[in-house]
Design a protein around this motif. Structure first.
Motif, PDB file in Angstrom:
ATOM      1  N   GLU A 104      15.662-103.333  40.602  1.00  0.00           N
ATOM      2  CA  GLU A 104      14.273-103.784  40.507  1.00  0.00           C
ATOM      3  C   GLU A 104      13.566-103.229  39.278  1.00  0.00           C
ATOM      4  OE1 GLU A 104      12.221-102.902  44.073  1.00  0.00           O
ATOM      5  OE2 GLU A 104      13.445-104.193  45.340  1.00  0.00           O
ATOM      6  N   ASP A 105      14.012-102.076  38.798  1.00  0.00           N
ATOM      7  CA  ASP A 105      13.369-101.451  37.646  1.00  0.00           C
ATOM      8  C   ASP A 105      14.223-101.585  36.384  1.00  0.00           C
ATOM      9  OD1 ASP A 105      15.424 -99.836  38.469  1.00  0.00           O
ATOM     10  OD2 ASP A 105      14.294 -97.956  38.349  1.00  0.00           O
ATOM     11  N   SER A 106      15.093-102.567  36.336  1.00  0.00           N
ATOM     12  CA  SER A 106      15.977-102.737  35.190  1.00  0.00           C
ATOM     13  C   SER A 106      15.172-102.930  33.906  1.00  0.00           C
ATOM     14  CB  SER A 106      16.896-103.949  35.387  1.00  0.00           C
ATOM     15  OG  SER A 106      17.595-104.247  34.186  1.00  0.00           O
ATOM     16  N   PRO A 107      15.535-102.220  32.825  1.00  0.00           N
ATOM     17  CA  PRO A 107      14.839-102.415  31.545  1.00  0.00           C
ATOM     18  C   PRO A 107      15.111-103.784  30.929  1.00  0.00           C
ATOM     19  CG  PRO A 107      16.717-100.926  31.288  1.00  0.00           C
ATOM     20  CD  PRO A 107      16.562-101.163  32.759  1.00  0.00           C
ATOM     21  N   LEU A 108      16.040-104.542  31.506  1.00  0.00           N
ATOM     22  CA  LEU A 108      16.316-105.886  30.997  1.00  0.00           C
ATOM     23  C   LEU A 108      15.248-106.887  31.416  1.00  0.00           C
ATOM     24  CD1 LEU A 108      20.158-106.179  31.696  1.00  0.00           C
ATOM     25  CD2 LEU A 108      19.029-105.601  29.548  1.00  0.00           C
TER      26      LEU A 108
END
Length: 687
Positions: free
Chosen positions: A182-186
């Motif tokens: 959910e917090d992926s930098p992508l």
């Protein structure tokens, strides 16, 4: 206010038959649909008719019929989701249902709504609508494919999965990618924002997942949204941007206790580090293919990114959260703010002659002006020279100038907050009741606000005031659970004051006999992360596996806890809601302290001061009611079904030692109470 209280015990048949003709037809039909001989009982395995559920459904239906406002607390186990879905589907009115989180939104749309719709046999069209950050943006994806922004091989692998999925998805909802954190930098690389969306200028406009989702919502009879999207829509309407969800005749707001705090965010305005860095990088990215653009933009973009980092470094001297006055008292921070403003102006000036060459560069110009305006308004500086606004009503994004800001008020609180690598400068209105009331009245729709935690001592005054509800219909539907046999509240004696240094160690010692009797299966809820870490150290090495907030993603912790069978879950404030573990895996809930709001919250402190200036009592009128609702949320984790059994351990000695403790106890379900640990141990003797 006229408060009606529905009792879970069966109502006399003759009285109910006499009352039925007085109800609107929709209310009677809703009761019947949820009765023992109704369609839900006939079709859904395990469905049990509940008088409380029928009363709640009838109240929602009556509000729909009269286009009235209902404020209803439905205790845990009432079955409130089915109770509002039935009248929504039977009414035939266009209905917007808003939930507290995206997870609840998905559960409602993919599980509950189809079951009720199929049982009722209605052919109504339904739609799921999320904010644009939840949908793949094909333009951003194509841009990212031509760049190398991946910091690790894992990120590169996740990106290739997104590319592969993007070629086959129909809805573009990133929730379909379960492997993507959910917090992926992508995520910022493959989704759009209202600022960087190109609107109808986008080469992928005809394939846009956001546009398609909104079109489905406009054509549907029942639309499921979340509070963030609902409030974003209200904020846009306030600014004259037009409606995302036009023509709704009824709104159901579930988990309504969350709405005032979220509304303060959306009717305010913020400036944070990540959008500034993204603007700098996007300006360089969009310059490719435009003659002379890269040479003109590379240096001002670099200066903006560097200025953002230097401001964050200068803010290291400050507390993690504070007021604008505290921030502006640091000369090095003021100097960095000036430099950031100059960097935004330089980037905007460099973009002006290039804006007509590409839609992406025009969007960057608008973003630079918007961010500079936000910074100026936060500092109370006059920022002149920005263009007028021209808004694309389909996307809600500006196409000819800076965004229209929320109006500035003398009551706005200006504050800042630091994260490990970023910052946020925020302007928050103290009172959102006015804009909420204005929109509700303009909608001319029915509104039903509900949650399991709305009332304080059986009264709704605190929440109704903050929501701007002048004279709503009120209903309390108690939980149908048999509290006398299913639960016990244990208040450990002889605990030190919560401010004591050894308080957490004393709590661990007090609850250990209960954990031994229950064989773990416990959820310990702490008022601070520091106390959580201290308790984890004390309990580590015991006979139960520990699952500690922060040591793994939330959904992973909950799944491991459920599967362990004897685990002990430790969480802080954000775990008060969403921990839904029915059955024997959770049989003990421990609450260390009364959940009074943090004293370092600038908005909360300003709200207390406003109450004081108006002649009220901040502790009585705001601090206690807010803490009561928060406590009820935590307590609600214990008993989730008619077959659950468990012990609630309330550790805070102020519950019995302070006069206001009675307000907390009187707001909780009717737990049997004891101060003898032997009673708590004996509760599990038959397990």
């Amino acid at each position: 206010m006229n408060l009606s209280r529905s009792i879970a015990a069966p109502v006399d048949d003759a009285l109910q038959a006499a009352a039925a003709p007085c109800e609107p037809a929709l209310a009677r039909d809703s009761r019947q649909a949820l009765s023992a001989d109704g369609p839900l009982a006939a079709v859904l395995p395990g469905f049990r008719p509940r008088q409380a559920q029928q009363d709640f459904a009838a109240a929602v239906a009556s509000a729909f019929e009269d286009r009235a406002v209902l404020l209803a607390e439905a205790g845990t186990g009432t079955g409130k989701t089915f109770a509002y879905l039935v009248p929504a589907l039977l009414s035939g009115r266009k209905t917007i249902i808003s939930t507290g989180t995206r997870a609840l939104q998905d559960q409602l749309y993919h599980r509950d709504l189809p079951r009720v719709r199929d049982a009722l046999g209605t052919g109504l069209r339904t739609s799921l609508l999320k904010g644009r950050a939840n949908y793949l943006c094909r333009h951003r994806l194509e841009r990212a494919r031509g760049e190398n922004r991946f910091q690790t091989p894992v990120q590169a692998d996740h990106f290739q999965r997104i590319v592969a999925w993007g070629g086959r998805t129909r809805m573009g909802d990133l929730a379909e990618l379960e492997s993507l954190p959910e917090d992926s930098p992508l995520l910022p690389l493959v989704t759009s924002t209202a600022d960087n969306c190109l609107g109808s200028e986008c080469p992928f406009w005809g394939e846009c997942f956001v546009v398609q989702a909104r079109q489905r919502a406009q054509e549907a009879d029942v639309v499921v949204v979340n509070h963030h999207l609902l409030l974003a829509d209200l904020a846009l309407k306030q600014e004259g941007f037009g409606e995302i969800l036009p023509g709704a005749e009824a709104f159901v707001v579930d988990e309504a206790h969350q709405l005032p705090e979220l509304a303060a965010q959306f009717f305010g305005e913020g400036l944070s580090a990540r959008p500034l860095v993204e603007l700098a990088r996007d300006a360089v990215s969009e310059s490719h293919g435009v003659n002379g653009a890269l040479a003109a933009l590379q240096e001002p973009a670099r200066a903006l990114e560097q200025g953002t980092r230097l401001l964050r470094a200068a803010m290291d001297v400050l507390p993690a959260r504070g007021t604008r006055q505290q921030l502006l008292a640091a000369p090095e921070v003021v100097e960095s703010l000036d430099a950031l403003g100059s960097a935004l102006l330089a980037l905007a000036d460099a973009l002006v002659p290039l804006a007509d060459a590409a839609p992406g560069l025009e969007a960057c110009l608008l973003r630079a002006r918007d961010q500079r305006g936000r910074l100026g308004r936060w500092r109370d500086l006059d920022v002149a020279g920005d263009a007028d606004v021209d808004v694309d009503v389909d996307t809600g994004s500006a196409t000819g100038g800076a965004r229209v800001p929320p109006p500035v008020s003398d009551d706005d609180v200006r504050w800042y907050e630091l994260s490990p690598r970023g910052f946020r400068l925020q302007r928050t209105p103290l009172d959102v009741s006015g804009p909420l009331r204005t929109h509700r009245e303009r909608s001319r729709a029915a509104w039903a606000f509900t949650s399991a935690t709305l009332a304080v001592e059986g009264r709704f005054d605190h929440l109704s005031t903050r929501l701007g509800l002048d004279d709503p219909r009120l209903l309390i539907v108690p939980s149908p659970f048999d509290w006398a046999s299913q639960a016990l509240a244990y208040l450990p004696p002889d605990l030190p004051e919560p401010s004591s240094r050894d308080y957490t160690a004393a709590i661990a010692a007090a609850v250990r006999p209960v954990l031994e009797a229950s064989g773990g299966r416990a959820f310990l809820l702490f008022a601070s992360h520091r106390a959580l870490r201290e308790a984890a150290e004390v309990l580590r090495g015991g006979p139960w596996p520990l699952f500690v907030q922060g040591e793994a993603p939330r959904h992973v912790l909950l799944q491991r806890f459920r599967e362990s069978g004897n685990g002990v879950l430790l969480g802080a404030a954000s775990f008060r809601e969403g921990v839904d573990v029915a059955g024997g895996a959770l049989s003990v809930v421990v609450i260390d302290k009364l959940p009074f709001a943090s004293p370092d919250d600038p908005v909360f402190e300003a709200r207390l001061e406003a109450i004081r200036r108006a002649g009220g009592n901040p502790f009585r009128d705001e601090q206690v009611p807010q803490a009561v609702i928060a406590l009820k949320q935590g307590v609600g984790r214990l008993i989730r079904s008619e077959t659950d059994r468990g012990v609630l351990v309330l550790c805070d000695p102020r519950l019995l030692g302070k006069g206001y403790g009675r307000r907390f106890l009187d707001s909780l379900p009717p737990f049997p109470r004891t101060r003898d640990v032997a009673d708590a141990v004996a509760f599990f003797a038959g397990d």
